[in-house]
Design a protein around this motif. Structure first.
Motif: not given
Length: 210
Positions: A196-208
């Motif tokens: 069990p944890s908390v993650t600091e994250v940046t999500t990048t979505i790439v779409e055409t």
């Protein structure tokens, strides 16, 4: 034409004594503005998305797989923060879900991630490089994946803290004590760490887009 969207925030993943596993996303920056959402998998494998708006639900449900989608307000009540701006107590809540999560110290993985410059750690190239390692070291975890319509997603983690305690309920039923996220959640190409944890994250979505 290729378009990119970025979401910056924190993801909490916890298991419970009842067998329910919960993943909460708390996004401070996104194309939709700040928001929170939650993914719940019950002990019998029923997967539920709790999303604050239809727009968020449409995006998440085309990335992951659910048996049920509920549009309802999802809020996070935050406790005091430490010197690193880490909130020590989370209180995600919605009409379906209530949680109180106590956040502890940085994990060994978190300490390693802090050594990587943030600009590099959050880049799609670095997520691609670390994906094979994540698959082996963290069962069920991926740092990149392909969603519907060929949309590519990259997860750049910059810190991880342990969750030390939890209380809560889902659909009025008590979740029980904190437990590992085991078995891994079956929402899609990636789960959260077993611990069990908390993650600091940046999500990048790439779409055409045509």
């Amino acid at each position: 034409m290729t378009a990119r969207r970025r979401f910056r925030g924190r993801i909490a993943g916890v298991g419970s004594g009842s067998g329910v596993r919960v993943v909460v996303g708390w996004w401070q920056e996104s194309p939709f503005g700040p928001f929170a959402d939650a993914m719940v998998e019950t002990a019998d494998g029923h997967r539920v998305l709790l999303a604050p708006t239809q727009e968020v639900a449409d995006l998440v449900s085309t990335t992951y797989t659910f048996d049920e989608v509920r549009i309802e307000p999802v809020e996070v009540l935050a406790g005091s923060a430490d010197d690193d701006a880490w909130v020590r107590s989370w209180g995600p809540s919605s009409p379906s879900l209530t949680l109180t999560l106590e956040v502890g110290g940085r994990t060994g993985l978190g300490q390693l991630l802090r050594l990587v410059p943030g600009r590099l750690a959050t880049s799609p190239a670095f997520a691609t490089l670390t994906d094979p390692v994540a698959r082996v070291a963290l069962r069920g975890v991926r740092t990149r994946g392909v969603a519907q319509a060929g949309r590519r997603e990259y997860y750049g983690a910059t810190d991880v803290r342990e969750v030390t305690a939890m209380t809560g309920s889902f659909d009025g039923t008590d979740l029980g004590a904190l437990a590992p996220v085991d078995p891994p959640c079956r929402f899609g190409f990636s789960s959260t760490p077993r611990r069990p944890s908390v993650t600091e994250v940046t999500t990048t979505i790439v779409e055409t887009r045509t």
